[in-house]
Design a protein around this motif. Sequence first.
Motif, PDB file in Angstrom:
ATOM      1  N   ALA A  56      77.203 -23.559  29.729  1.00 29.78           N
ATOM      2  CA  ALA A  56      76.909 -22.700  27.823  1.00 29.78           C
ATOM      3  C   ALA A  56      75.349 -22.749  27.613  1.00 29.78           C
ATOM      4  O   ALA A  56      74.198 -22.054  27.299  1.00 29.78           O
ATOM      5  N   GLN A  57      74.531 -24.255  28.094  1.00 32.43           N
ATOM      6  CA  GLN A  57      73.298 -24.502  28.081  1.00 32.43           C
ATOM      7  C   GLN A  57      72.172 -23.364  29.087  1.00 32.43           C
ATOM      8  O   GLN A  57      71.330 -22.853  28.774  1.00 32.43           O
ATOM      9  N   SER A  58      73.115 -23.213  30.388  1.00 33.39           N
ATOM     10  CA  SER A  58      72.126 -22.792  31.463  1.00 33.39           C
ATOM     11  C   SER A  58      72.655 -21.200  30.529  1.00 33.39           C
ATOM     12  O   SER A  58      71.226 -19.792  31.100  1.00 33.39           O
ATOM     13  N   LEU A  59      73.502 -20.777  30.418  1.00 29.84           N
ATOM     14  CA  LEU A  59      73.381 -19.287  29.149  1.00 29.84           C
ATOM     15  C   LEU A  59      72.650 -19.034  28.059  1.00 29.84           C
ATOM     16  O   LEU A  59      72.144 -18.038  28.102  1.00 29.84           O
ATOM     17  N   GLN A  60      72.586 -20.029  27.227  1.00 30.13           N
ATOM     18  CA  GLN A  60      71.462 -20.293  26.336  1.00 30.13           C
ATOM     19  C   GLN A  60      70.087 -19.648  27.540  1.00 30.13           C
ATOM     20  O   GLN A  60      69.359 -18.725  26.631  1.00 30.13           O
ATOM     21  N   ALA A  61      69.459 -20.411  27.634  1.00 30.30           N
ATOM     22  CA  ALA A  61      68.373 -20.267  28.704  1.00 30.30           C
ATOM     23  C   ALA A  61      68.129 -19.086  28.817  1.00 30.30           C
ATOM     24  O   ALA A  61      66.725 -18.164  28.934  1.00 30.30           O
ATOM     25  N   ALA A  62      68.895 -18.480  29.722  1.00 33.16           N
ATOM     26  CA  ALA A  62      68.818 -16.808  29.714  1.00 33.16           C
ATOM     27  C   ALA A  62      68.587 -15.507  28.949  1.00 33.16           C
ATOM     28  O   ALA A  62      67.764 -14.941  29.267  1.00 33.16           O
ATOM     29  N   GLU A  63      68.466 -15.723  27.802  1.00 26.67           N
ATOM     30  CA  GLU A  63      68.416 -15.650  26.474  1.00 26.67           C
ATOM     31  C   GLU A  63      66.958 -15.342  26.239  1.00 26.67           C
ATOM     32  O   GLU A  63      66.288 -14.305  26.243  1.00 26.67           O
ATOM     33  N   ALA A  64      66.210 -16.243  26.772  1.00 25.88           N
ATOM     34  CA  ALA A  64      65.059 -16.143  26.940  1.00 25.88           C
ATOM     35  C   ALA A  64      64.298 -15.046  28.074  1.00 25.88           C
ATOM     36  O   ALA A  64      63.088 -13.924  27.258  1.00 25.88           O
ATOM     37  N   TYR A  65      65.168 -14.442  28.831  1.00 25.03           N
ATOM     38  CA  TYR A  65      64.583 -12.955  29.368  1.00 25.03           C
ATOM     39  C   TYR A  65      65.353 -12.255  29.408  1.00 25.03           C
ATOM     40  O   TYR A  65      64.554 -10.833  29.595  1.00 25.03           O
ATOM     41  N   ALA A  66      66.095 -11.716  28.276  1.00 24.58           N
ATOM     42  CA  ALA A  66      66.137 -10.604  27.517  1.00 24.58           C
ATOM     43  C   ALA A  66      64.961  -9.575  26.621  1.00 24.58           C
ATOM     44  O   ALA A  66      63.772 -10.824  26.263  1.00 24.58           O
ATOM     45  N   ILE A  67      64.968  -8.635  26.853  1.00 24.39           N
ATOM     46  CA  ILE A  67      64.045  -7.821  26.357  1.00 24.39           C
ATOM     47  C   ILE A  67      64.290  -6.023  26.072  1.00 24.39           C
ATOM     48  O   ILE A  67      65.274  -5.916  26.938  1.00 24.39           O
ATOM     49  N   THR A  68      63.843  -5.588  25.474  1.00 24.59           N
ATOM     50  CA  THR A  68      63.547  -4.258  24.639  1.00 24.59           C
ATOM     51  C   THR A  68      62.475  -3.617  24.828  1.00 24.59           C
ATOM     52  O   THR A  68      61.910  -4.111  24.464  1.00 24.59           O
ATOM     53  N   TYR A  69      62.710  -2.421  25.638  1.00 24.66           N
ATOM     54  CA  TYR A  69      61.510  -1.929  25.622  1.00 24.66           C
ATOM     55  C   TYR A  69      61.540  -0.177  25.721  1.00 24.66           C
ATOM     56  O   TYR A  69      62.580   0.427  26.347  1.00 24.66           O
ATOM     57  N   ASP A  70      61.107   0.562  24.928  1.00 30.67           N
ATOM     58  CA  ASP A  70      61.043   1.997  24.506  1.00 30.67           C
ATOM     59  C   ASP A  70      62.695   1.937  24.077  1.00 30.67           C
ATOM     60  O   ASP A  70      62.671   3.364  25.047  1.00 30.67           O
ATOM     61  N   GLY A  71      63.214   1.517  23.731  1.00 32.87           N
ATOM     62  CA  GLY A  71      64.562   1.763  23.519  1.00 32.87           C
ATOM     63  C   GLY A  71      65.584   0.727  25.000  1.00 32.87           C
ATOM     64  O   GLY A  71      66.950   1.259  24.511  1.00 32.87           O
ATOM     65  N   ILE A  72      65.348   0.170  25.841  1.00 29.87           N
ATOM     66  CA  ILE A  72      65.908   0.455  27.188  1.00 29.87           C
ATOM     67  C   ILE A  72      66.324  -1.526  26.755  1.00 29.87           C
ATOM     68  O   ILE A  72      65.478  -1.690  26.925  1.00 29.87           O
ATOM     69  N   SER A  73      67.017  -1.625  26.503  1.00 30.36           N
ATOM     70  CA  SER A  73      67.785  -3.441  27.170  1.00 30.36           C
ATOM     71  C   SER A  73      68.012  -3.548  28.395  1.00 30.36           C
ATOM     72  O   SER A  73      68.668  -3.192  29.276  1.00 30.36           O
ATOM     73  N   GLY A  74      67.221  -5.168  28.771  1.00 34.68           N
ATOM     74  CA  GLY A  74      67.858  -5.155  29.866  1.00 34.68           C
ATOM     75  C   GLY A  74      67.106  -6.914  29.851  1.00 34.68           C
ATOM     76  O   GLY A  74      66.622  -7.845  28.988  1.00 34.68           O
ATOM     77  N   TYR A  75      67.405  -7.516  30.646  1.00 33.86           N
ATOM     78  CA  TYR A  75      66.344  -8.884  31.345  1.00 33.86           C
ATOM     79  C   TYR A  75      65.193  -8.531  32.193  1.00 33.86           C
ATOM     80  O   TYR A  75      65.403  -8.069  33.383  1.00 33.86           O
ATOM     81  N   LYS A  76      64.348  -9.647  32.449  1.00 28.52           N
ATOM     82  CA  LYS A  76      63.014  -9.240  33.495  1.00 28.52           C
ATOM     83  C   LYS A  76      63.257 -10.441  33.516  1.00 28.52           C
ATOM     84  O   LYS A  76      64.287 -11.671  33.606  1.00 28.52           O
ATOM     85  N   PRO A  77      63.097 -10.513  34.899  1.00 27.25           N
ATOM     86  CA  PRO A  77      63.423 -11.668  36.374  1.00 27.25           C
ATOM     87  C   PRO A  77      62.754 -12.902  36.201  1.00 27.25           C
ATOM     88  O   PRO A  77      63.426 -14.063  36.081  1.00 27.25           O
ATOM     89  N   TYR A  78      61.614 -13.181  35.797  1.00 27.11           N
ATOM     90  CA  TYR A  78      61.216 -14.017  34.913  1.00 27.11           C
ATOM     91  C   TYR A  78      59.846 -14.470  33.491  1.00 27.11           C
ATOM     92  O   TYR A  78      60.024 -12.800  33.033  1.00 27.11           O
ATOM     93  N   LEU A  79      59.642 -15.247  33.696  1.00 29.11           N
ATOM     94  CA  LEU A  79      58.734 -15.001  32.333  1.00 29.11           C
ATOM     95  C   LEU A  79      57.537 -15.757  33.069  1.00 29.11           C
ATOM     96  O   LEU A  79      57.525 -15.815  34.443  1.00 29.11           O
ATOM     97  N   ALA A  80      56.330 -16.132  31.763  1.00 32.01           N
ATOM     98  CA  ALA A  80      55.136 -16.149  32.616  1.00 32.01           C
ATOM     99  C   ALA A  80      55.528 -17.400  33.488  1.00 32.01           C
ATOM    100  O   ALA A  80      55.839 -18.266  33.355  1.00 32.01           O
ATOM    101  N   SER A  81      55.148 -16.849  34.578  1.00 33.64           N
ATOM    102  CA  SER A  81      55.191 -18.106  35.857  1.00 33.64           C
ATOM    103  C   SER A  81      53.993 -17.417  36.716  1.00 33.64           C
ATOM    104  O   SER A  81      53.674 -16.953  37.025  1.00 33.64           O
ATOM    105  N   SER A  82      54.114 -19.000  38.315  1.00 41.36           N
ATOM    106  CA  SER A  82      53.079 -18.315  38.987  1.00 41.36           C
ATOM    107  C   SER A  82      54.060 -17.365  40.653  1.00 41.36           C
ATOM    108  O   SER A  82      53.518 -16.556  41.008  1.00 41.36           O
ATOM    109  N   SER A  83      55.161 -16.987  39.663  1.00 42.52           N
ATOM    110  CA  SER A  83      56.304 -16.436  40.501  1.00 42.52           C
ATOM    111  C   SER A  83      55.552 -15.003  40.381  1.00 42.52           C
ATOM    112  O   SER A  83      56.871 -13.742  41.626  1.00 42.52           O
ATOM    113  N   THR A  84      54.826 -14.486  39.704  1.00 44.05           N
ATOM    114  CA  THR A  84      55.229 -12.995  39.102  1.00 44.05           C
ATOM    115  C   THR A  84      54.225 -11.958  39.412  1.00 44.05           C
ATOM    116  O   THR A  84      52.780 -13.116  39.997  1.00 44.05           O
TER     117      THR A  84
END
Length: 84
Positions: A56-84
Amino acid sequence: AYTEKARDLSTAIIDTLWNEPEQRFNQGFQDTNYALDTASWGAIFLAAVGEYEKAAQSLQAAEAYAITYDGISGYKPYLASSST
């Protein structure tokens, strides 16, 4: 023998990669970057091994990746990191 080894492996994964202060998995050993797959797939893994609170904690952490852009919702693969 298989179930014992599987249990040992799941314990090692959790002990090595679970980031307790942030209640999520690290991306890798000593790699604390944020990646969606560690939160989403991590939750599936944790539920499969009976770690429901951490799942449940891990799913809660996944919510940080939710994004809506130009009316389209989804999840981005990374938050700001050296991996992007």
